[in-house]
Scaffold this motif. Structure first.
Motif, mmCIF file in Angstrom:
data_model
loop_
_atom_site.group_PDB
_atom_site.id
_atom_site.type_symbol
_atom_site.label_atom_id
_atom_site.label_comp_id
_atom_site.label_asym_id
_atom_site.label_seq_id
_atom_site.Cartn_x
_atom_site.Cartn_y
_atom_site.Cartn_z
ATOM 1 N N ALA A 252 0.588 -0.797 -0.392
ATOM 2 C CA ALA A 252 0.079 0.028 0.154
ATOM 3 C C ALA A 252 0.418 1.219 0.351
ATOM 4 O O ALA A 252 0.591 2.268 -0.472
ATOM 5 N N GLU A 253 2.135 1.318 0.923
ATOM 6 C CA GLU A 253 2.980 2.370 0.427
ATOM 7 C C GLU A 253 3.317 2.493 -0.461
ATOM 8 O O GLU A 253 3.127 3.671 -1.053
ATOM 9 N N ALA A 254 3.743 1.196 -0.880
ATOM 10 C CA ALA A 254 4.245 1.912 -2.247
ATOM 11 C C ALA A 254 3.363 2.461 -3.579
ATOM 12 O O ALA A 254 4.385 2.852 -4.378
ATOM 13 N N GLU A 255 2.533 1.256 -3.626
ATOM 14 C CA GLU A 255 1.522 2.128 -4.457
ATOM 15 C C GLU A 255 0.835 3.333 -4.369
ATOM 16 O O GLU A 255 0.598 4.543 -5.167
ATOM 17 N N GLY A 256 1.157 4.307 -2.742
ATOM 18 C CA GLY A 256 0.744 5.358 -2.425
ATOM 19 C C GLY A 256 2.082 6.402 -3.521
ATOM 20 O O GLY A 256 2.265 7.630 -3.575
ATOM 21 N N GLN A 257 2.994 5.917 -2.842
ATOM 22 C CA GLN A 257 4.480 6.649 -3.160
ATOM 23 C C GLN A 257 4.685 6.168 -4.892
ATOM 24 O O GLN A 257 5.340 7.792 -5.340
ATOM 25 N N ALA A 258 4.116 5.519 -5.283
ATOM 26 C CA ALA A 258 3.842 6.006 -6.808
ATOM 27 C C ALA A 258 2.965 6.616 -7.453
ATOM 28 O O ALA A 258 3.005 7.459 -8.486
ATOM 29 N N ALA A 259 1.617 6.726 -6.570
ATOM 30 C CA ALA A 259 0.833 7.518 -7.360
ATOM 31 C C ALA A 259 1.038 8.804 -7.024
ATOM 32 O O ALA A 259 0.947 9.452 -8.266
ATOM 33 N N ARG A 260 1.801 9.415 -6.226
ATOM 34 C CA ARG A 260 2.485 10.776 -5.842
ATOM 35 C C ARG A 260 3.558 11.168 -6.828
ATOM 36 O O ARG A 260 3.207 12.632 -7.117
ATOM 37 N N PHE A 261 3.957 10.105 -7.000
ATOM 38 C CA PHE A 261 5.143 10.219 -8.085
ATOM 39 C C PHE A 261 4.411 10.973 -9.453
ATOM 40 O O PHE A 261 5.009 11.647 -9.755
#
Length: 317
Positions: A252-261
């Motif tokens: 979930a954290e990785a997906e959030g970071q990816a979405a932010r990027f």
């Protein structure tokens, strides 16, 4: 002369009377002997000139005097010991020639049996052999030895008694039918089985003690296993669940970071310069959150305190 005649007459009369009595007794005994009674526990074999003419069960019967003979046969169950005899005091006396047998691992064992038997064919019992019990005992010994030799000594003494007596009984029954001695096996049971010498007895006791110790150790190990395995499985489940939760959080954290990027990259593609400056300012805010900003021309020797223009300072005054 007259006296002599009277004496002769008395003697003749007495002789006739005695003869009549003898004849009467003979006739009575003959008649009485012509009947015979057979009890519930017997069977009667009737022969005439050596040939069997009848076999009778319980009841009252007639036979031809002086021509037919009756042989009573006990049909009840009898028992004999094999490997031992019972003395007058009721004590068992070992018969080594019968009880000592060899096993499959070439050890000796002293084993006793008790054989129960009864007559199955009265005619064969009487005429097929002179001593049917002796023949049966010899066959029983051969059958038992042929069975015991197929087992190791520790099984003969411990776990295989039931199987040995069952196999020996079957062998004995088949052999008796083949020999046709008129006897049948009711039961064959192991009375006792032990090593023949004191030294071997002690050795087998040690073996039995070791076996019991082995069983105790195995039972304790199984108990420990039953106690520890559920705890280990529960701990494994907890570790797996924690790992799954950590995995979900990381994803979930990785997906959030990816979405932010991706969102930042879209803004950067539209306005590169502005986006760079904004990123720079955000980075500085994170790196220097408590830094003081001083503006100087490089020649100032004294720095005066500057009031904050924020609302916090105004409210503090």
């Amino acid at each position: 002369m007259k006296l002599q005649r009277e004496h002769n007459f008395s003697a003749a009369k007495f002789g006739k009377t005695a003869l009549a009595i003898i004849v009467g007794i003979f006739i009575l005994s003959t008649v009485m002997g012509s009947f015979y009674n057979v009890s519930e526990q017997e069977q009667a074999v009737v022969t005439q000139f050596g040939k069997v003419v009848a076999t009778n069960t319980a009841g009252l019967y007639f036979k031809i005097p002086f021509i037919q003979r009756v042989h009573m046969v006990d049909m009840t169950t009898h028992g004999i010991g094999i490997g031992y005899v019972i003395d007058k005091n009721g004590q068992n006396i070992t018969v080594d020639d019968e009880g000592i047998m060899i096993t499959s691992d070439f050890n000796f064992v002293d084993i006793d049996f008790y054989l129960e038997y009864k007559v199955s064919d009265p005619v064969a019992y009487i005429y097929n052999t002179n001593n049917p019990e002796s023949v049966m005992k010899n066959i029983a010994l051969a059958s038992i030895r042929s069975t015991v030799i197929n087992y190791p000594v520790d099984e003969v003494i411990t776990t295989a008694k039931g199987q040995i007596q069952s196999e020996a009984k079957e062998r004995l029954q088949s052999a008796l039918q083949a020999e046709n001695v008129g006897l049948t096996v009711v039961n064959l049971s192991v009375q006792d089985a032990e090593p023949p010498t004191d030294e071997i007895k002690q050795a087998f006791k040690a073996v039995e003690t070791a076996k019991q110790g082995k069983e105790t150790a195995v039972n304790n190990a199984r108990k420990y296993q039953s106690e520890q395995v559920p705890a280990a499985e529960a701990e494994a489940d907890r570790i797996v669940q924690n790992a799954e939760a950590e995995k979900a959080a990381r994803i979930a954290e990785a997906e959030g970071q990816a979405a932010r990027f991706n969102s930042i990259f879209e803004e950067y593609s539209k306005y590169p310069l502005i986006t760079k400056q904004r990123l720079f300012y955000e980075a500085m805010e994170n790196v220097l959150p408590d830094a003081k900003v001083i503006i100087t021309d490089g020649k100032t020797q004294q720095i005066l305190p500057l009031d904050s223009f924020s609302g916090d300072s105004a409210s503090g005054n």
